[in-house]
Design an enzyme around this catalytic site. Structure first.
Site, mmCIF file in Angstrom:
data_model
loop_
_atom_site.group_PDB
_atom_site.id
_atom_site.type_symbol
_atom_site.label_atom_id
_atom_site.label_comp_id
_atom_site.label_asym_id
_atom_site.label_seq_id
_atom_site.Cartn_x
_atom_site.Cartn_y
_atom_site.Cartn_z
ATOM 1 N N ASP A 4 0.206 -1.770 -0.605
ATOM 2 C CA ASP A 4 -1.068 -1.466 -1.249
ATOM 3 C C ASP A 4 -2.086 -2.584 -1.022
ATOM 4 O O ASP A 4 -1.726 -3.776 -1.019
ATOM 5 C CB ASP A 4 -0.820 -1.288 -2.752
ATOM 6 C CG ASP A 4 -2.079 -0.954 -3.525
ATOM 7 O OD1 ASP A 4 -2.618 0.153 -3.309
ATOM 8 O OD2 ASP A 4 -2.519 -1.786 -4.341
ATOM 9 N N ASN A 37 -0.512 -7.645 -4.254
ATOM 10 C CA ASN A 37 -1.739 -8.417 -4.391
ATOM 11 C C ASN A 37 -1.934 -8.972 -5.792
ATOM 12 O O ASN A 37 -2.378 -10.101 -5.969
ATOM 13 C CB ASN A 37 -2.938 -7.555 -4.026
ATOM 14 C CG ASN A 37 -4.256 -8.290 -4.185
ATOM 15 O OD1 ASN A 37 -4.592 -9.146 -3.382
ATOM 16 N ND2 ASN A 37 -4.990 -7.975 -5.247
ATOM 17 N N GLU A 53 -2.184 -0.293 3.697
ATOM 18 C CA GLU A 53 -3.441 0.353 3.326
ATOM 19 C C GLU A 53 -4.586 -0.635 3.547
ATOM 20 O O GLU A 53 -5.029 -1.316 2.622
ATOM 21 C CB GLU A 53 -3.396 0.798 1.859
ATOM 22 C CG GLU A 53 -4.658 1.534 1.415
ATOM 23 C CD GLU A 53 -5.003 1.321 -0.041
ATOM 24 O OE1 GLU A 53 -5.674 2.190 -0.621
ATOM 25 O OE2 GLU A 53 -4.620 0.272 -0.624
#
Length: 461
Positions: free
Chosen positions: A243, A155, A267
Site C-alpha cells: 500500500d 508506511n 500501489e
C-alpha cells in the site's frame, strides 16, 4: 449482419486493400520488447502462470464490505467458482487489527499480529473474521492451486497511545503496546528519530513508520517470527500488495522481497509510465506495479471516444512482466465503459486484475469469464497495434496461438483487413459477438468485423 463465411483466394495485397473502403491498414506499432512466443519469466513477477496467457488476479474485496466478521467465509465459498472461471490468485484486504477494530478496512494498522483473536481497539474479530477463518480461506484457495496475496501497509500505523516524544518535544500517538505481544513501537520507531528526520511521504497525519530503524527492519522482514515471514510461513500468503509505496523508498520493498520472497505489486498511484518504471527499478525489479498509466489512458480512450489514446505510453508497453493492469479497485472507479476496458487488459500484456464488484455484481459475469478464458488460452506473445482511430482499435498478440482483438466504440458494424499470425487458417471470434469464420490467405491477411459498441477477439479454430 448476415452470417457469411469468407473464402479468400490468393488475391494480391493490393486487391485485398481495394476490396473494402474500411480496409486500409496502418503501419503496425510494436509495443513491447517481449519477443517470446509464450509468456515465461525467470524472476518472481508472477507467482503462478497457468495456461499460455498467464494468470488472472481477483481483488477479493471492495471498500466497506459487510462488517460482522463473515467476509473470509464468504470469499472461501467463492473459491470453487473463481477457480472454474480461471482465476489464479486473489488479493485480500489488510488482515491485521487496525485502530477502528471491527469497522476498519485495515488501512490504519495497529497490531500486525492480531488477526481477529485479541480484544483490543473495540473488538476481537476484525471486520473480515478471525485467524482460523483466514487460514481456512488460504488453505482452501491453495487446494484449488490459487495463490493468495496480502495487502501490506508499511508506511504508517494508527492506534497508539500518547507519549512524550523526545524528537519533537511534544506528545505523539506513537506508543504501541500490541495485545499480541509482538512488535512494540515507540517514538524512536517513527519519523523523526535518530536515524532519519523524514522519508518519501506521510499519509493522513498518521505516525510515519521509520524503515531506517534496525528494530523496525527486524520486525518487518528480518526476523523468522517477524511480519513478512510469519505471514508467509504461518498464515500461508504467497505474495504481497504494498500500500501507498510513494510514502517510502523502493529499497524497502527490495529488502522485504530479498528476505521474504513471493510475488509483489506496489500501489504507486501515478499515471506517468516513466515514474512507474522508475519505482519498479528502485525495488531492483523485485516488484511489479499497478499500471495506473494504462488505467487513465483507458478512461480517456473508452469514455472519451478516442481510441488513439491506447497508443500512448503505459507501463505494460515498457515492462510487461512488471505491469499489473486493472479496470477499477477499492479506491478508484472512473472508467464507465468497463467491458471495453476488460477486453483490452485481457487481450494485452500485463497481469490483469478483476474487481470483485465488477465480477459478482455489476457486469455480465459470463462475458468476463469468456474474456478470462481468452486471456488464459490465447493472449500470448508481444503486441503489435495494427490500427487506431477515434472509434476503432485493432491489435495482434504475436505468440502461439496468439489473437487479434478488435475494439469498436461506434454505433455501427465495422470491418477491416488485418495481417494475422496464421496462413490459410480458419479463425473465429471467441467472444461470440461475430459469427464469421473466415479463412486467412496464404500471406496471412484476412477480413474481420466487430459489432457496434463492442469487441471481437479472433484466433484459429
Amino acid at each position: 449482419m448476415k452470417n457469411v463465411r469468407l473464402i479468400l483466394s490468393g488475391l494480391s495485397l493490393l486487391l485485398a486493400i481495394l476490396f473494402s473502403s474500411c480496409s486500409d491498414p496502418v503501419t503496425e506499432q510494436q509495443t513491447s520488447a517481449n519477443k517470446d512466443d509464450a509468456i515465461t519469466t525467470t524472476d518472481n513477477s508472477q507467482a503462478r502462470l497457468p495456461g499460455p496467457g498467464g494468470g488472472v488476479l481477483m481483488q477479493a474485496f471492495y471498500w466497506d464490505v459487510p462488517a460482522g466478521g463473515n467476509w473470509y467465509d464468504s470469499i472461501k465459498d467463492k473459491i470453487p467458482s473463481w477457480d472454474a472461471a480461471g482465476i489464479s490468485a486473489i488479493w485480500l484486504p489488510p488482515v491485521s487489527k487496525a485502530q477502528n477494530g471491527a469497522y476498519s478496512m485495515g488501512y490504519d494498522p495497529a497490531d500486525y499480529f492480531d488477526f481477529g483473536d485479541y480484544n483490543q481497539h473495540g473488538s476481537v474479530e476484525t471486520r473480515f473474521g478471525n485467524k482460523a477463518e483466514l487460514v481456512s480461506l488460504i488453505n482452501t484457495a491453495h487446494s484449488y492451486d490459487i495463490d493468495v496475496y496480502a495487502d501490506i501497509v508499511l508506511n504508517h500505523n494508527s492506534g497508539g497511545a500518547l507519549e512524550p516524544n523526545p524528537y519533537t518535544g511534544t506528545n505523539t500517538y506513537t506508543d504501541f503496546n500490541p495485545a499480541s505481544g509482538k512488535f512494540y513501537r515507540s517514538a524512536s520507531d517513527f519519523h523523526p528519530n535518530s536515524y532519519a528526520t523524514y522519508d518519501e511521504g506521510i499519509f493522513g497525519g498518521f505516525p510515519d513508520l521509520s524503515h531506517s530503524a534496525p528494530y523496525v527492519q527486524d520486525w518487518l522482514w528480518n526476523r523468522a517470527d517477524g511480519v513478512g515471514k510469519y505471514y508467509r510461513d504461518s498464515l500461508g500468503f504467497d505474495g504481497w500488495r504494498f500500500d501507498y509505496v510513494k510514502g517510502f523508498g523502493g529499497w524497502v520493498v527490495k529488502e522485504w522481497m530479498n528476505n521474504v520472497g513471493g510475488f509483489a505489486v506496489g500501489e504507486y498511484w501515478d499515471g506517468n509510465a516513466q515514474l512507474l518504471q522508475d519505482w519498479v527499478n528502485a525495488t531492483n525489479r523485485t516488484s511489479s506495479a499497478f499500471d495506473f498509466a494504462c488505467y487513465y489512458k483507458m478512461d480517456e480512450a473508452f469514455d472519451g471516444n478516442d481510441l488513439t489514446k491506447l497508443q500512448d505510453d503505459m507501463l505494460w508497453k515498457r515492462d510487461a512482466y512488471k505491469s499489473v493492469t486493472f479496470v477499477t479497485n477499492h479506491d478508484t472507479d472512473i472508467i464507465g465503459d468497463k467491458m471495453h476496458a476488460y477486453a483490452y487488459i485481457m487481450t494485452h500484456e500485463g497481469y490483469p486484475t478483476v474487481f470483485y464488484n465488477d465480477f459478482e455484481q455489476w457486469l455480465d459475469k459470463d462475458k468476463l469469464i469468456n474474456l478470462i478464458w481468452i486471456h488464459n488460452n490465447k493472449a500470448v506473445g508481444s503486441t503489435s497495434i495494427q490500427y487506431a482511430d477515434n472509434d476503432e482499435y485493432i491489435a495482434r498478440r504475436n505468440g502461439s496461438p496468439g489473437l487479434i482483438v478488435y475494439l469498436n466504440d461506434s454505433n455501427v458494424w465495422v470491418e477491416r483487413w488485418v495481417q494475422t499470425n496464421w496462413s490459410t487458417s480458419s479463425i473465429k471470434d471467441y467472444t461470440g459477438n461475430s459469427n464469421w469464420q473466415p479463412t486467412t490467405q496464404t500471406d496471412k491477411w484476412v477480413k474481420i468485423q466487430c459489432p457496434p459498441n463492442s469487441y471481437s477477439v479472433w484466433s484459429p479454430l
